[in-house]
Design an enzyme around this catalytic site. Structure first.
Site, PDB file in Angstrom:
ATOM      1  N   GLY A  71       0.822  -1.216   0.000  1.00  0.00           N
ATOM      2  CA  GLY A  71       0.000   0.000   0.000  1.00  0.00           C
ATOM      3  C   GLY A  71       0.852   1.260   0.000  1.00  0.00           C
ATOM      4  N   THR A  72       1.961   1.230   0.721  1.00  0.00           N
ATOM      5  CA  THR A  72       2.818   2.422   0.813  1.00  0.00           C
ATOM      6  C   THR A  72       3.326   2.809  -0.583  1.00  0.00           C
ATOM      7  OG1 THR A  72       3.459   1.825   3.053  1.00  0.00           O
ATOM      8  CG2 THR A  72       4.943   3.319   1.869  1.00  0.00           C
ATOM      9  N   ASN A 140      -7.744   3.742   9.203  1.00  0.00           N
ATOM     10  CA  ASN A 140      -7.093   2.581   9.826  1.00  0.00           C
ATOM     11  C   ASN A 140      -7.204   2.579  11.352  1.00  0.00           C
ATOM     12  OD1 ASN A 140      -5.359   4.816   8.857  1.00  0.00           O
ATOM     13  ND2 ASN A 140      -3.827   3.898  10.201  1.00  0.00           N
ATOM     14  N   SER A 188      -3.799  -3.153  -0.468  1.00  0.00           N
ATOM     15  CA  SER A 188      -2.639  -3.846   0.125  1.00  0.00           C
ATOM     16  C   SER A 188      -3.058  -5.271   0.450  1.00  0.00           C
ATOM     17  CB  SER A 188      -2.205  -3.113   1.388  1.00  0.00           C
ATOM     18  OG  SER A 188      -1.232  -3.876   2.067  1.00  0.00           O
ATOM     19  N   ALA A 189      -2.239  -6.241  -0.007  1.00  0.00           N
ATOM     20  CA  ALA A 189      -2.643  -7.650   0.109  1.00  0.00           C
ATOM     21  C   ALA A 189      -2.765  -8.121   1.558  1.00  0.00           C
ATOM     22  CB  ALA A 189      -1.630  -8.527  -0.635  1.00  0.00           C
ATOM     23  N   HIS A 190      -1.820  -7.682   2.420  1.00  0.00           N
ATOM     24  CA  HIS A 190      -1.807  -8.281   3.769  1.00  0.00           C
ATOM     25  C   HIS A 190      -2.911  -7.766   4.678  1.00  0.00           C
ATOM     26  CE1 HIS A 190       0.530  -5.119   6.258  1.00  0.00           C
ATOM     27  NE2 HIS A 190       0.492  -4.607   5.038  1.00  0.00           N
ATOM     28  N   THR A 226      11.233  -7.457 -11.542  1.00  0.00           N
ATOM     29  CA  THR A 226      10.580  -8.766 -11.676  1.00  0.00           C
ATOM     30  C   THR A 226       9.495  -8.895 -10.613  1.00  0.00           C
ATOM     31  OG1 THR A 226      12.604  -9.689 -12.552  1.00  0.00           O
ATOM     32  CG2 THR A 226      10.988 -11.265 -11.697  1.00  0.00           C
ATOM     33  N   CYS A 312       1.272   0.869  12.091  1.00  0.00           N
ATOM     34  CA  CYS A 312       2.186   0.907  10.943  1.00  0.00           C
ATOM     35  C   CYS A 312       3.470   1.649  11.254  1.00  0.00           C
ATOM     36  CB  CYS A 312       1.514   1.602   9.766  1.00  0.00           C
ATOM     37  SG  CYS A 312       0.694   0.454   8.703  1.00  0.00           S
TER      38      CYS A 312
HETATM   39  N1  PLP Z   1      -2.873   2.849   3.893  1.00  0.00           N
HETATM   40  C1  PLP Z   1      -3.506   2.498   5.018  1.00  0.00           C
HETATM   41  C2  PLP Z   1      -4.847   3.111   5.293  1.00  0.00           C
HETATM   42  C3  PLP Z   1      -2.949   1.580   5.908  1.00  0.00           C
HETATM   43  O1  PLP Z   1      -3.602   1.240   7.005  1.00  0.00           O
HETATM   44  C4  PLP Z   1      -1.671   1.035   5.595  1.00  0.00           C
HETATM   45  C5  PLP Z   1      -1.017   0.110   6.555  1.00  0.00           C
HETATM   46  O2  PLP Z   1      -1.398   0.045   7.705  1.00  0.00           O
HETATM   47  C6  PLP Z   1      -1.047   1.413   4.400  1.00  0.00           C
HETATM   48  C7  PLP Z   1      -1.669   2.323   3.577  1.00  0.00           C
HETATM   49  C8  PLP Z   1       0.293   0.844   3.997  1.00  0.00           C
HETATM   50  O3  PLP Z   1       0.144  -0.439   3.474  1.00  0.00           O
HETATM   51  P1  PLP Z   1       1.419  -1.438   3.386  1.00  0.00           P
HETATM   52  O4  PLP Z   1       1.642  -1.951   4.762  1.00  0.00           O
HETATM   53  O5  PLP Z   1       0.989  -2.507   2.442  1.00  0.00           O
HETATM   54  O6  PLP Z   1       2.556  -0.641   2.860  1.00  0.00           O
END
Ligand code: PLP
Length: 375
Positions: A71-72, A140, A188-190, A226, A312
């Site tokens: 996601g980042t 979040n 974001s997959a996780h 890749t 995070c």
């Molecule tokens: N955006 C939101 C709202 C999130 O809660 C998070 C992670 O907690 C992210 C982005 C970042 O995702 P990633 O951990 O896959 O980089």
């Protein structure tokens, strides 16, 4: 020994059985997806199948999907479309958006944690030239769901590009690109039962968006390198499970049971964003008189994993900018923890948490009373 209880699903959700199975199978794939031989093409098929599944989760065309490291990175890539535009972000975005938004106009939120649409419209109306707007779908920390379709409607009236960080929403509610009316979505997959280290930006291919990583032609030249075949295949499987309304209802019942019980134990406790539309799995609650970090440690000793503020931020607890944006005073914000339920949680987990919270709360009350008596 009692089994531990994991209630930090907004930080990372356990991988779904479907995702684990696909990941195990993908480990057997030996080819590079860019190779023309049979092995390469086998790996390519895994990626393209996952692309279709991820696209389907949000009702997009597969051509819109760019796989990233999470996601980042997807948020950072989205901001590549913000060059030479006035940028607007809500005051409670995730740090990965905030980091891209230096110099941006911060859009205020209401005390319930919902972006203030009137203030947004006013801010956009006062801007000359093209704009770029980024507002998350669900927060979040509080789980509060934002009125994205209305945000997009206002933004498009002012010819802005609209990006939405839907990382927390996907898998917990319906996320439909057309209904939201946005130009780009981050996943974001996780967070939805895939593996960490994989995500996607789903964006209109016509958006001008120079790659962050250049050098290879992968991902239609939007992201060189890749591909993470195992992560992407597992992401596809998790996306295919998608959003299960029955699971969400069960989460919501547990969440409501937790909130009612906590407020009965300690009427001075506060649940943030309780009156706003929220994700069914998330509660952010302040326990008066005890720092969030201390609560998290005390809960951990009782076998329960929850988080203080935004998990995070790599183990460091910072004061929540989200609660600050909602007008919560610092002293109360510093006592807020986040409980986030997931697909693997049971009603017994909810009861274990309530018992632990009661124990910690009673101890705190005891100390406070002792302190008062001693004074
Ligand atoms: N955006 C939101 C709202 C999130 O809660 C998070 C992670 O907690 C992210 C982005 C970042 O995702 P990633 O951990 O896959 O980089």
């Amino acid at each position: 020994m009692k089994r531990t209880v994991y209630l930090d699903n907004n930080a990372t959700a356990p991988a779904r059985p479907e995702a684990r199975e696909v990941a195990r199978a993908a480990l057997e794939a030996v080819g590079n997806p860019s190779s023309v031989h049979g092995h390469g093409q086998m790996a390519r098929r895994l990626i393209e199948e996952a692309r279709e599944r991820v696209a389907r989760l949000v009702g997009a065309s597969p051509a819109w999907v760019t796989f990233t490291s999470g996601g980042t990175e997807a948020n950072a890539l989205a901001f590549q479309a913000a060059a030479r535009r006035s940028v607007f972000v809500s005051a409670m975005e995730h740090p990965s958006v905030m980091a891209q938004a230096s110099g941006a106009t911060l859009l205020p939120v209401t005390p319930d944690g919902v972006v203030d649409l009137a203030a947004f419209e006013k801010a956009l109306a006062g801007t000359e030239g093209p704009a770029f707007v980024s507002v998350m779908l669900a927060n979040n920390e509080t789980g509060v769901v934002q009125p994205l379709a209305a945000v997009a409607e206002v933004a498009h009236r002012h010819c802005a590009i609209v990006h939405c960080d839907a990382v927390q929403a996907a898998g917990k509610m319906t996320v439909d690109l057309a209904a939201l009316g946005v130009d780009a979505i981050t996943l974001s997959a996780h967070k939805l039962g895939g593996l960490p280290g994989c995500g996607a930006l789903i964006a209109d291919p016509s958006l001008s968006m120079p790659p962050l990583l250049a050098g290879g032609g992968q991902e239609r030249s939007r992201r060189a390198g890749t591909e993470n075949i195992v992560g992407i295949a597992a992401f596809g499987a998790a996306a295919d499970v998608g959003f299960r309304p029955q699971e969400a209802q069960s989460r919501q019942r547990m969440r409501d049971r937790i909130e009612d019980a906590l407020l009965a134990i300690e009427p001075a406790a506060r649940v943030f964003g309780r009156d706003a539309p929220r994700l069914p799995n998330t509660t952010c609650v302040a326990m008066p008189g005890l720092a969030a970090e201390t609560q998290v440690i005390a809960m951990d000793l009782l076998g329960i994993s929850v988080s203080a503020g935004a998990a995070c931020s790599s183990g460091k607890v910072h004061r929540s900018h989200v609660l600050k944006a909602m007008g919560v005073d610092d002293a109360e914000a510093d006592t807020a923890i986040r409980v986030s339920l997931g697909w693997a949680n049971t009603e017994e987990d909810a009861e274990r948490f309530i018992d632990a919270w009661r124990t910690v709360c009673m101890r705190t009350r005891g100390h406070t009373l002792t302190g008062v008596t001693a004074a």
